[in-house]
Every structure is written in C-alpha cells, then in structure tokens.
Design a protein around this motif. Sequence first.
Motif, PDB file in Angstrom:
ATOM      1  N   ARG A  89       0.992  -1.328   0.016  1.00 10.72           N
ATOM      2  CA  ARG A  89       0.183   0.255   0.084  1.00 10.72           C
ATOM      3  C   ARG A  89       0.953   1.392  -0.054  1.00 10.72           C
ATOM      4  N   ILE A  90       1.895   1.286   0.617  1.00 13.42           N
ATOM      5  CA  ILE A  90       2.998   2.452   0.737  1.00 13.42           C
ATOM      6  C   ILE A  90       4.308   2.033   0.374  1.00 13.42           C
ATOM      7  N   SER A  91       5.156   2.499   0.200  1.00 13.31           N
ATOM      8  CA  SER A  91       6.657   2.059   0.003  1.00 13.31           C
ATOM      9  C   SER A  91       7.250   2.100   1.070  1.00 13.31           C
ATOM     10  N   LEU A  92       8.758   1.503   1.191  1.00 17.61           N
ATOM     11  CA  LEU A  92       9.473   1.244   2.264  1.00 17.61           C
ATOM     12  C   LEU A  92      10.050   2.893   2.896  1.00 17.61           C
ATOM     13  N   ASN A  93      10.227   3.765   1.670  1.00 15.03           N
ATOM     14  CA  ASN A  93      10.763   4.977   2.013  1.00 15.03           C
ATOM     15  C   ASN A  93       9.473   5.940   2.464  1.00 15.03           C
ATOM     16  N   GLN A  94       8.419   5.789   1.919  1.00 16.01           N
ATOM     17  CA  GLN A  94       7.324   6.419   2.396  1.00 16.01           C
ATOM     18  C   GLN A  94       6.867   6.024   4.014  1.00 16.01           C
ATOM     19  N   PHE A  95       6.894   4.800   4.406  1.00 20.03           N
ATOM     20  CA  PHE A  95       6.880   4.233   5.604  1.00 20.03           C
ATOM     21  C   PHE A  95       7.741   5.328   6.621  1.00 20.03           C
ATOM     22  N   VAL A  96       8.882   5.408   6.323  1.00 22.57           N
ATOM     23  CA  VAL A  96       9.819   6.417   7.025  1.00 22.57           C
ATOM     24  C   VAL A  96       9.460   7.810   7.026  1.00 22.57           C
ATOM     25  N   ASP A  97       9.047   8.113   5.837  1.00 15.40           N
ATOM     26  CA  ASP A  97       8.396   9.547   5.802  1.00 15.40           C
ATOM     27  C   ASP A  97       7.226   9.976   6.639  1.00 15.40           C
ATOM     28  N   ILE A  98       6.504   8.967   6.621  1.00 13.17           N
ATOM     29  CA  ILE A  98       5.095   9.174   7.344  1.00 13.17           C
ATOM     30  C   ILE A  98       5.398   9.171   8.751  1.00 13.17           C
ATOM     31  N   THR A  99       6.375   8.081   9.150  1.00 11.08           N
ATOM     32  CA  THR A  99       6.411   8.004  10.734  1.00 11.08           C
ATOM     33  C   THR A  99       7.300   8.550  11.191  1.00 11.08           C
ATOM     34  N   SER A 100       8.107   9.391  10.734  1.00  9.99           N
ATOM     35  CA  SER A 100       9.276  10.117  11.320  1.00  9.99           C
ATOM     36  C   SER A 100       9.634  11.558  10.333  1.00  9.99           C
ATOM     37  N   THR A 101      10.206  11.407   9.350  1.00  6.10           N
ATOM     38  CA  THR A 101      10.796  12.503   8.497  1.00  6.10           C
ATOM     39  C   THR A 101       9.808  13.660   8.464  1.00  6.10           C
ATOM     40  N   LYS A 102       8.555  13.247   7.802  1.00  9.77           N
ATOM     41  CA  LYS A 102       7.400  14.438   7.850  1.00  9.77           C
ATOM     42  C   LYS A 102       7.219  15.085   9.116  1.00  9.77           C
ATOM     43  N   VAL A 103       6.976  14.145  10.047  1.00 14.10           N
ATOM     44  CA  VAL A 103       6.790  14.861  11.435  1.00 14.10           C
ATOM     45  C   VAL A 103       7.898  15.830  11.726  1.00 14.10           C
ATOM     46  N   ALA A 104       9.090  15.491  11.635  1.00 10.60           N
ATOM     47  CA  ALA A 104      10.408  16.164  12.073  1.00 10.60           C
ATOM     48  C   ALA A 104      10.318  17.499  11.237  1.00 10.60           C
ATOM     49  N   LYS A 105       9.969  17.590  10.099  1.00  8.92           N
ATOM     50  CA  LYS A 105       9.897  18.566   9.402  1.00  8.92           C
ATOM     51  C   LYS A 105       8.844  19.768   9.652  1.00  8.92           C
ATOM     52  N   LEU A 106       7.861  19.089   9.860  1.00 10.79           N
ATOM     53  CA  LEU A 106       6.461  19.897  10.071  1.00 10.79           C
ATOM     54  C   LEU A 106       6.347  20.739  11.545  1.00 10.79           C
ATOM     55  N   PHE A 107       7.253  19.772  12.414  1.00 10.74           N
ATOM     56  CA  PHE A 107       7.066  20.226  13.896  1.00 10.74           C
ATOM     57  C   PHE A 107       8.337  20.839  14.565  1.00 10.74           C
ATOM     58  N   GLY A 108       9.423  21.137  13.524  1.00  6.66           N
ATOM     59  CA  GLY A 108      10.545  21.976  13.847  1.00  6.66           C
ATOM     60  C   GLY A 108      11.673  20.831  14.655  1.00  6.66           C
ATOM     61  N   LYS A 124      16.562  15.140  14.017  1.00  2.00           N
ATOM     62  CA  LYS A 124      15.612  14.287  14.182  1.00  2.00           C
ATOM     63  C   LYS A 124      15.006  13.765  12.863  1.00  2.00           C
ATOM     64  N   GLY A 125      14.477  12.581  12.586  1.00  2.00           N
ATOM     65  CA  GLY A 125      13.770  12.223  11.507  1.00  2.00           C
ATOM     66  C   GLY A 125      14.402  11.858  10.207  1.00  2.00           C
ATOM     67  N   THR A 126      15.812  11.756  10.419  1.00  2.00           N
ATOM     68  CA  THR A 126      16.523  11.076   9.423  1.00  2.00           C
ATOM     69  C   THR A 126      17.831  10.488   9.924  1.00  2.00           C
ATOM     70  N   ILE A 127      18.617   9.882   8.891  1.00  2.00           N
ATOM     71  CA  ILE A 127      20.104   9.277   9.129  1.00  2.00           C
ATOM     72  C   ILE A 127      20.740   9.813   8.261  1.00  2.00           C
ATOM     73  N   ALA A 128      21.766  10.798   8.864  1.00  2.00           N
ATOM     74  CA  ALA A 128      22.708  11.667   8.246  1.00  2.00           C
ATOM     75  C   ALA A 128      23.746  11.980   9.163  1.00  2.00           C
ATOM     76  N   VAL A 129      24.927  12.331   8.705  1.00  2.00           N
ATOM     77  CA  VAL A 129      26.069  12.537   9.589  1.00  2.00           C
ATOM     78  C   VAL A 129      25.546  14.110  10.310  1.00  2.00           C
ATOM     79  N   GLY A 130      25.749  13.847  11.601  1.00  2.00           N
ATOM     80  CA  GLY A 130      25.307  15.071  12.423  1.00  2.00           C
ATOM     81  C   GLY A 130      23.925  15.077  13.051  1.00  2.00           C
ATOM     82  N   THR A 131      23.051  14.211  12.666  1.00  2.00           N
ATOM     83  CA  THR A 131      21.950  14.063  13.249  1.00  2.00           C
ATOM     84  C   THR A 131      21.883  13.218  14.682  1.00  2.00           C
ATOM     85  N   ASP A 132      20.896  13.418  15.514  1.00  2.00           N
ATOM     86  CA  ASP A 132      20.842  12.656  16.698  1.00  2.00           C
ATOM     87  C   ASP A 132      20.678  11.165  16.217  1.00  2.00           C
ATOM     88  N   ALA A 133      21.595  10.254  17.081  1.00  2.00           N
ATOM     89  CA  ALA A 133      21.385   8.831  16.874  1.00  2.00           C
ATOM     90  C   ALA A 133      20.594   8.208  17.387  1.00  2.00           C
TER      91      ALA A 133
END
Length: 471
Positions: free
Chosen positions: A358-377, A382-391
């Motif tokens: 019904r949704i892709s794996l990347n959409q799953f991450v966006d819906i449960t984490s990334t988009k929330v992080a972006k919308l709510f500051g 938080k909300g992604t895996i990248a150098v410098g982000t909280d682990a």
Amino acid sequence: MKKVIKNGTVVTATDTYQADILIENGTIHQIGHNLPSNDAEVIDATGKFVFPGGIDPHTHLDMPFGGTVTKDDFETGTIAAAFGGTTTVIDFCLTNKGEPLKNSIKVWHDKSKEKAVIDYSFHLMIGEINDQVLEELPTIMKEEGITSFKVFMAYKNVFQADDETLFRTLLAAKEHGALVMVHAENGDVIDFLTKKALELNQTDPIYHALTRPPEVEGEATGRAATLTGLADSQLYVVHVSCAEAARKIAEARSKGIDIWGETCPQYLVLDQSYLEKPNFEGAKYVWSPPLREKWNQDVLWNALKTGELQTIGSDQCSFDFDGQKSLGKGDFSKIPNGGPIIEDRLSILFSEGVKKGRISLNQFVDITSTKVAKLFGLYPKKGTIAVGTDADIVIFDPNVERTISAKTHHMAVDYNAFEGMEVIGEPVSVLSRGEFVIRDKAFIGTIGGGKYIKRARYGKTLETENNSVPI
C-alpha cells in the motif's frame, strides 16, 4: 562509548542502501562501507532495516479526561513507545481558561520530568484567545520551543473553542511562525445528537459513533481549512478518520492552502463494527473521531500513498476497560475517549502498509518520522539518518511474525485495541541519542533519560531559524 552498526540496510525517506553507521557522542559521526570498529561496540544488523527513530506527533500521557486520568504516564507510555520503535513523542499540554499558559506548561513539565525514557516535546492547547494569551505566545515559543498550538472544535463545554478563537489563533500563528492543529469535529451538532440519543435511551457504545457521523468531521475540516486560507496561515488536522475529512484536505491543498493531515493506525485497520461488540466490549473502541465504516480504510490508505495525508500519529490516550471505560456503562457519553495505540504504530503501518504494497518502504519512514520532524521543527536533528543527526535509530526485523496482545504489550492498560492481530515486522533494538533504550527486545533504558526538546518555528530547521526547510 562509540558504536558501529554494521551489515544493515539503511532506509530514509528518500534512499535505501547498505552501509555502516558510526555513532559518537550521541550523534551519527560517519556513514560508509567497512567503517573501522576500533574502540567501538559493534552492533550487527544483518538482515535488518535501520530506520530513523519514529516520531509520534500525537500523544496524551498522564492526561485528565472524563473524571479520570489516562493510565499510561510519561514513564510507561514512553517505554511502550520505545518498544514500538518511537524515539520522540510530542504530547498535548492542556490549558485552563483564565490561567496563564505558562502555568499549564509547568504542570506538563512536572508530569514528564525524570520519567520519560525517550525525548519529548509539547504542543499547547489554545482554549481561548485574548490579550493575555496573545502576549504570552511569542515568549512561550522562544523560551519553551513550543511552536504548535492545538484548537479543539469538539467536546462542547469542555475543550471546544469557537470559530473566532480558531481564526485568531491562525492569525497569531501566521505572525509568529507556529503550526495550528485542530481536532476537527462539529461539537455543537455532536452535543445535540448525543442529547437526543440519550433521550431515546440509546446508551450503548455504538451510539458514540452514530452521534459523531463522518459528516460532522468533514464539515469541521472544511471549515478549518477555509479559515486557514482566509488567514493565509498553516494548519495540521489531527486523527483524520474518514473519506469526508480526507477529501476536504485534498480540496484545500489543491487550492494552495497550507494544510496537512494525520491519520492513525486504528482508522486504517479497525472499523465501526468493533463498537457493537457485546457485553460492553465495544467501549474499548470509544475514541474521537470514532471508528468508521470499513470502506473508509481504502480511502485513507490511498491518501497516504498519494501524499494527501502525510503523517501517522497514535493519539495514545489509554484507559483501563475495567474501572475507567466502565464509567460509561449505561451512558456512552461518559466513556472516557481514547485507546492504547502508541506501541503498535510502526508495526501496523509496516505490516499492513509496506508488506501489503500500500505504501513504499521510503514512504513508511517519511510518514512515521521525517515529515513529522519537518512539520514540527525537529528536522534535521531528528527524522533522518545523516551525519550530524541525533543517533535515534531503530533496528527493525522485517520478517518476524507476532500476534499483538495485552499479554505481551508494555503499556499499563488492561487491554489492547488490536488484540489477536497478526503482524509482520517489529523493532529489535532502539537507540536514543546513541544509547540503547531497547536491546534485543528488552528494555535497558534509563527512567528520566529522555530530554525535553525545544522545537524550531514552522518551516525552519532546529539548528538555526535563518534557513528554511523544504516541507
């Protein structure tokens, strides 16, 4: 101590790849292949997905309602959240009319202090708008980092605000850079229908749903969207449950209105028939908006897939069946509204969404984490895996099968809304700022180890408010 996660498949909202992750001082220090593990603890993620920690934008922990208090507080609730792969929650701070907003915020700090095992933040309820409130808001945003305001359009004579309050809140949010959230149901109509049902001795739990039909959610959603457009502001509609509301959001977005929509696991997999369970069992499924006819589920899933709805919250608001929900025996309007959802949010979305196509794996991450992080500051700390982000990291087994049950969940409540549901995929280990909270499905975190997070204004990054974030 340094940690290296090896042999896992890293998944973000945009990418899926094989890589090692080096964690140092609570943040992601390096991502690459064959990273050296000298002086580092090695975590083997072979056969597992490595997700950014889930962010739950909608929880009610230790919250008074209907003459009682939610069973899960910031300790039990965040432990259950961690078991479910959530590493940050944003809880709703209720306010009292006539009192300074800072007083209510202090109450919520007292509730959460030295209890939360994962990071957390607050939304702020706006029940009235006046000079005092308008003067407080900029200071609260700056000092507390609370950049989202909740307005209830339902629960007449309890939480419900009028349209003037909503509109003026939208104007203030536009001026100061906050995101307004609405519980969109027409509380006046619900109040009338509820009184009529009780006059007719229609008291069973099913009448909770029948007196809150989808039309009152759709109407309120459309009204809130219209006011948002008029104010040239920004709106986030919580717990969208039905086609009527989802369509109103899509229509508003097509007109260029800055509006976002959240749904919840319960609306994706449960339906109105659960409120008809005999022996008052239907009370377990009383929350607002209510569960809808089953066909609405396909509409909501499609809205997530197409981006017409963008996030999934739990609306965690747990009450024991015995002793709390039972307060409404003989009068459905006295059943405390809410359910225990926080622990199974990610597993249900993965199993029913990703596994069933019904949704892709990347959409799953966006819906449960990334988009929330972006919308709510919270982004990009938080909300992604990248150098410098909280682990904040979830090591997730995509193939394990389990049956959801109150016998094995970690919430304090005496039932599970998804009892007997079989799901595929669950978190194995969960790290918050580089430290294990859950390891091999066992809690090893620290009570009180979670930090209160001050958030950036709407559309800004957490590190600096001078750079906009594309959302």
